[in-house]
Write a protein that holds these residues in place. Structure first.
Motif, short mmCIF file in Angstrom:
data_model
loop_
_atom_site.label_atom_id
_atom_site.label_comp_id
_atom_site.label_asym_id
_atom_site.label_seq_id
_atom_site.Cartn_x
_atom_site.Cartn_y
_atom_site.Cartn_z
N GLU A 149 0.83 -1.22 0.00
CA GLU A 149 0.00 0.00 0.00
C GLU A 149 0.86 1.26 0.00
N TYR A 150 1.96 1.21 0.78
CA TYR A 150 2.76 2.43 0.95
C TYR A 150 4.08 2.38 0.19
N SER A 151 4.22 1.39 -0.69
CA SER A 151 5.47 1.22 -1.43
C SER A 151 5.90 2.53 -2.09
N GLY A 152 7.11 2.93 -1.83
CA GLY A 152 7.64 4.15 -2.44
C GLY A 152 7.31 5.40 -1.65
N GLN A 153 6.48 5.27 -0.59
CA GLN A 153 6.09 6.46 0.17
C GLN A 153 6.69 6.48 1.57
N GLN A 154 7.40 5.42 1.93
CA GLN A 154 7.99 5.40 3.27
C GLN A 154 9.33 4.65 3.23
N ASP A 155 10.01 4.61 4.36
CA ASP A 155 11.29 3.91 4.39
C ASP A 155 11.06 2.40 4.36
N VAL A 156 12.14 1.65 4.44
CA VAL A 156 12.03 0.19 4.29
C VAL A 156 11.70 -0.49 5.62
N GLY A 157 11.16 0.26 6.58
CA GLY A 157 10.89 -0.28 7.91
C GLY A 157 9.97 -1.49 7.90
N VAL A 158 8.91 -1.44 7.08
CA VAL A 158 7.94 -2.55 7.05
C VAL A 158 8.61 -3.80 6.50
N LYS A 159 9.38 -3.64 5.44
CA LYS A 159 10.08 -4.79 4.84
C LYS A 159 11.05 -5.41 5.85
N GLU A 160 11.79 -4.57 6.56
CA GLU A 160 12.73 -5.08 7.57
C GLU A 160 12.00 -5.86 8.66
N LYS A 161 10.80 -5.36 9.05
CA LYS A 161 10.00 -6.03 10.07
C LYS A 161 9.57 -7.42 9.57
N VAL A 162 9.16 -7.49 8.29
CA VAL A 162 8.73 -8.78 7.71
C VAL A 162 9.90 -9.77 7.70
N VAL A 163 11.08 -9.29 7.25
CA VAL A 163 12.25 -10.18 7.19
C VAL A 163 12.61 -10.68 8.59
N GLU A 164 12.60 -9.77 9.56
CA GLU A 164 12.94 -10.14 10.94
C GLU A 164 11.96 -11.19 11.48
N LEU A 165 10.67 -10.97 11.24
CA LEU A 165 9.63 -11.88 11.72
C LEU A 165 9.71 -13.23 11.01
N SER A 166 9.99 -13.19 9.71
CA SER A 166 10.10 -14.41 8.90
C SER A 166 11.29 -15.26 9.37
N VAL A 167 12.43 -14.62 9.59
CA VAL A 167 13.64 -15.34 10.04
C VAL A 167 13.42 -15.90 11.46
N GLN A 168 12.83 -15.08 12.34
CA GLN A 168 12.60 -15.50 13.73
C GLN A 168 11.65 -16.70 13.81
N SER A 169 10.56 -16.68 12.99
CA SER A 169 9.53 -17.73 13.08
C SER A 169 9.82 -18.91 12.15
N GLY A 170 10.76 -18.71 11.19
CA GLY A 170 11.04 -19.77 10.23
C GLY A 170 9.93 -19.95 9.22
N VAL A 171 9.13 -18.89 9.01
CA VAL A 171 7.99 -18.95 8.09
C VAL A 171 8.28 -18.10 6.86
N SER A 172 7.94 -18.63 5.69
CA SER A 172 8.26 -17.95 4.43
C SER A 172 7.51 -16.62 4.29
N SER A 173 8.09 -15.74 3.49
CA SER A 173 7.44 -14.46 3.16
C SER A 173 7.87 -14.07 1.76
N SER A 174 7.32 -12.95 1.27
CA SER A 174 7.69 -12.51 -0.09
C SER A 174 9.10 -11.93 -0.14
N PHE A 175 9.68 -11.62 1.06
CA PHE A 175 11.01 -10.99 1.08
C PHE A 175 12.11 -11.95 1.53
N THR A 176 11.74 -13.22 1.79
CA THR A 176 12.74 -14.19 2.27
C THR A 176 12.69 -15.46 1.44
N ALA A 177 13.69 -16.32 1.64
CA ALA A 177 13.74 -17.61 0.94
C ALA A 177 14.45 -18.61 1.85
N PHE A 178 14.20 -19.90 1.59
CA PHE A 178 14.91 -20.97 2.29
C PHE A 178 16.15 -21.34 1.48
#
Length: 737
Positions: free
Chosen positions: A559-588
């Motif tokens: 929704e906010y792509s290009g209008q804010q910093d990369v904070g949301v993406k970083e949060k997704v990556v951190e949560l994905s790595v911590q939980s071991g669950v896939s996301s659009s920004f991570t890979a196994f």
């Protein structure tokens, strides 16, 4: 038909030898473990790339490979970093495996099996958790998409899926499921052959089931699981991971609350016989594609036409309706919504019959603007039904427009086929206070759409709030997006992270309350639950909670792509790595560093072709034009029903019932007149089409109301005569008479 299946570009078989699938279902949550065995029978090292679908809301949570005696467990990493590590490993002669979510769609994954030496085999283990969708008949549906039917993204074209003949499936599939629930399991059904259900205890709360031997994995495997008293609200508290830090999502307990709101009977008995129903249909070129793999003859547009027939026959007298269709341009059937009558229904049906997929691209914003520019009709709540099979570039703009107009209508959305955008379909329903449905694999569109029509006829719920009453020192952080829509008997899931300590040594209790306004009355449903963690749930609830939060954040990032910093993406990556669950920004990523040996020889890439040349675009169109199918007998009968709900006794009805006019006329009891035709149609539906009841239930209720208004004489005699004529044994009570 010889040049399809899992083949290399040189038409050599890709080395997938077998698939073993174990499914564990606990109540309405499933964990699936899939083991794929590969073997390189070539004389050089190869890289095989497979693209395959998973359920749209699945959370991939484990990926590992066994090569020889060595097991390599993959880690979740930032997607770019994982790709670089994979490329580095291959260029340095190491074995590597990469599993990643497609950039186009969250339910498509690609698996790269890198540097398999000649003669070597590799066993890949993939695990995911998913919620099971509730079907119109209260069954819980699990679908295992066929790896053999991968989707592909050709340049400038939408994602497509085509089937492969069973005779060419080069590998075997074994599939077993274990089901457990606090309530008894009444039955398990499948479109594939199953061995008999085996109960594991006297209470019938645990059971196992297997696919019958010899199954060829040439189509999706679907399981439908039915529980006794399915609509019981439940709460499961799951302990945190011992190795994770307290205060983090994985370190704290997580509760999953499953709510089934029960609306007051006084409100439900006045279910709307009014409303303005607007049907918005995608007529872009891709709607000419087959709706699913098992039936190459039925196109998406043809299925949509049949669905509109059922919808138009099921609408209540006194409502208003209109039909819009769109592609690059858009059209409307009437300048503004018209009152539903025999005349307007017949006029609409004639136009629907001529609809084809001939309007170009997928531009949904302009027709939506036109719909919202029309003034609402007093005392006729607006209900929008949107059907599309594609993606749009302006998803955010479309969803924002629906959100802006959410006070004046409800939006029910339908994603047709494998390429439909989950962000668009879910976003339309979420912001429009409606319900989203996806029609993929072997699904038929009609039952899902009729379920949504039943929801649309329920009064709108407003001002939904969820409150928690917990012991002192305990608090929750809700992981799920806010509930904006509730429907009678439809499940709503809420995940929440539980923080703090229960002071008392006794089993403490929590309470969750859902409050809402319904038809002007304040209502609430409560669920009391123990805070004691359930035993042996693994981390299923944590992973599904993480997945829910990840999906919400990803939508926020889009929704906010290009209008804010990369904070949301970083949060997704951190949560994905911590939980071991896939996301659009991570890979196994898994790299075999054990023996240090380099793999010799040039690496040959083996992309799996995703479709048969026979069904490539040119052939497909010719094939579809040359194939004509007889009209479905159910739709044939439905098409003859009048807007008021009755049927006429004529030659067309006799033919639909499989009889001659004389055979139908002869046993008619005296003094019954035209009502005889409607009774026969109802007996035929109940006698021969119980498996499709959700499709015809509303129009049958309309027929019963019409009959009751006529005050039919000799009802028992009519039903007996109708049963004798049609060879049925339908009871008068089950007809509703």
């Amino acid at each position: 038909m010889n040049c399809c299946g899992l083949l290399t570009p040189e038409k050599e078989p890709v080395p997938l030898k077998s698939i073993e699938v174990e499914l564990e279902v606990r109540d309405h949550v499933a964990t699936l473990v899939s083991t794929l065995l590969y073997e390189n029978k070539e004389d050089k090292p190869i890289e095989a790339v497979f693209v395959f679908p998973l359920p749209g809301d699945a959370a991939v949570c484990h990926f590992s490979a066994v090569i020889g005696q060595t097991q390599i467990v993959a880690e979740v990493k930032d997607k770019q970093q994982a790709r670089e590590e994979y490329d580095d490993a291959l260029s340095s002669g190491q074995q590597a495996f990469l599993l990643e979510e497609s950039d186009q769609s969250p339910d498509i994954f690609s698996l790269s099996v890198g540097s398999l030496p000649p003669g070597e085999s590799a066993s890949i283990r993939l695990e995911y958790v998913t919620e099971l969708a509730v079907q119109a008949d209260d069954g819980l549906r699990f679908c295992l998409p066929a790896v053999l039917n991968p989707r592909y993204q050709p340049q400038g074209a939408s994602v497509q899926v085509t089937s492969v003949p069973a005779s060419l499936v080069p590998y075997s599939l074994s599939f077993s499921a274990r089901v457990s629930c606090p309530r008894p399991i009444s039955k398990v059904e499948s479109s594939s052959s199953l061995d008999p259900l085996q109960y594991l205890n006297a209470e019938k709360t645990q059971a196992t089931v297997k696919l019958a031997a010899g199954h060829k994995f040439d189509r999706d495997v679907e399981l439908l699981i039915y529980y006794t008293d399915a609509h019981q609200p439940t709460a499961v508290v799951e302990s945190g991971q011992a190795s994770a830090k307290t205060g983090t999502l994985m370190g704290d307990p997580v509760v999953m609350v499953s709510l089934y709101p029960e609306f007051p009977q006084s409100v439900m008995s006045s279910v709307a016989s009014c409303g303005e129903f607007i049907f918005l249909l995608d007529r872009s070129g891709s709607m000419d594609c087959p709706i699913n793999n098992s039936n190459q003859q039925e196109t998406r547009i043809a299925s949509a036409r049949d669905t509109l027939l059922l919808l138009l026959k099921s609408l209540p007298m006194g409502c208003y309706f209109n039909i819009y269709s769109f592609g690059t341009i858009y059209e409307h059937m009437f300048p503004k919504s018209v009152e539903y009558s025999e005349k307007t229904m017949e006029e609409a049906l004639k136009k629907v019959e001529k609809m084809t997929a001939d309007l170009g691209g997928t531009e949904i914003l302009r027709p939506l603007k036109d719909i919202y520019s029309q003034p609402c009709i007093p005392n006729q709540p607006r209900q929008l039904f949107a059907f599309t099979d594609g993606e749009v570039e302006n998803t955010k703009e479309v969803i924002n427009l629906v959100k802006k107009n959410s006070g004046s209508h409800r939006c029910f959305s339908f994603g047709i086929g494998e390429g439909a955008s989950t962000a668009l379909i879910n976003g339309l329903a979420k912001e429009g206070g409606g319900h989203a449905q996806f029609i993929t694999g072997g699904d038929r569109m009609q039952p899902k759409v009729m379920q949504s029509l039943r929801f649309a006829l329920q009064p709108a719920v407003q001002d939904v709030s969820v409150t928690w009453d917990l012991p002192k020192g305990v608090s929750v952080t809700v992981l799920s997006p806010p509930i904006t829509a509730l429907f009678q008997g439809q499940r709503s899931l809420v995940y929440a992270q539980v923080s703090g300590q229960v002071r008392s040594s006794e089993a403490a209790e929590g309470c969750v309350t859902v409050k809402y306004s319904l038809a002007g009355h304040r209502s609430q449903n409560q669920l009391h639950f123990t805070l004691k963690a359930a035993e042996d749930t693994g981390l299923t609830v944590h992973r599904l909670g993480a997945r829910t939060l990840i999906r919400s954040l990803e939508m926020e990032e889009r929704e906010y792509s290009g209008q804010q910093d990369v904070g949301v993406k970083e949060k997704v990556v951190e949560l994905s790595v911590q939980s071991g669950v896939s996301s659009s920004f991570t890979a196994f990523i898994a790299v075999n560093k054990s023996d240090g040996k380099e793999i010799q020889g040039p690496l040959v890439r083996r992309n799996v072709p995703a479709y048969s040349e026979y069904f490539s675009k040119g052939y497909l169109k010719t094939y579809l034009l040359q194939t004509s199918t007889l009209k479905d007998p159910l739709l044939q009968l439905v098409s003859l029903q009048k807007a008021s709900g009755c049927w006429l006794l004529d030659a067309a009805l006799a033919a639909a019932l499989g009889k001659t006019s004389e055979e139908v006329e002869k046993p008619k009891p005296a003094s019954v007149g035209q009502m005889w035709a409607t009774i026969l149609a109802l007996i035929w539906l109940h006698g021969f089409k119980t498996d499709a009841k959700e499709e015809w239930e509303l129009l049958a209720l309309k027929a019963v109301s019409w009959l009751q208004a006529q005050n039919v004489p000799f009802v028992t005699e009519c039903v007996e005569a109708g049963n004798a004529l049609l060879g049925c044994s339908v009871q008068k009570d089950s007809l509703g008479l």
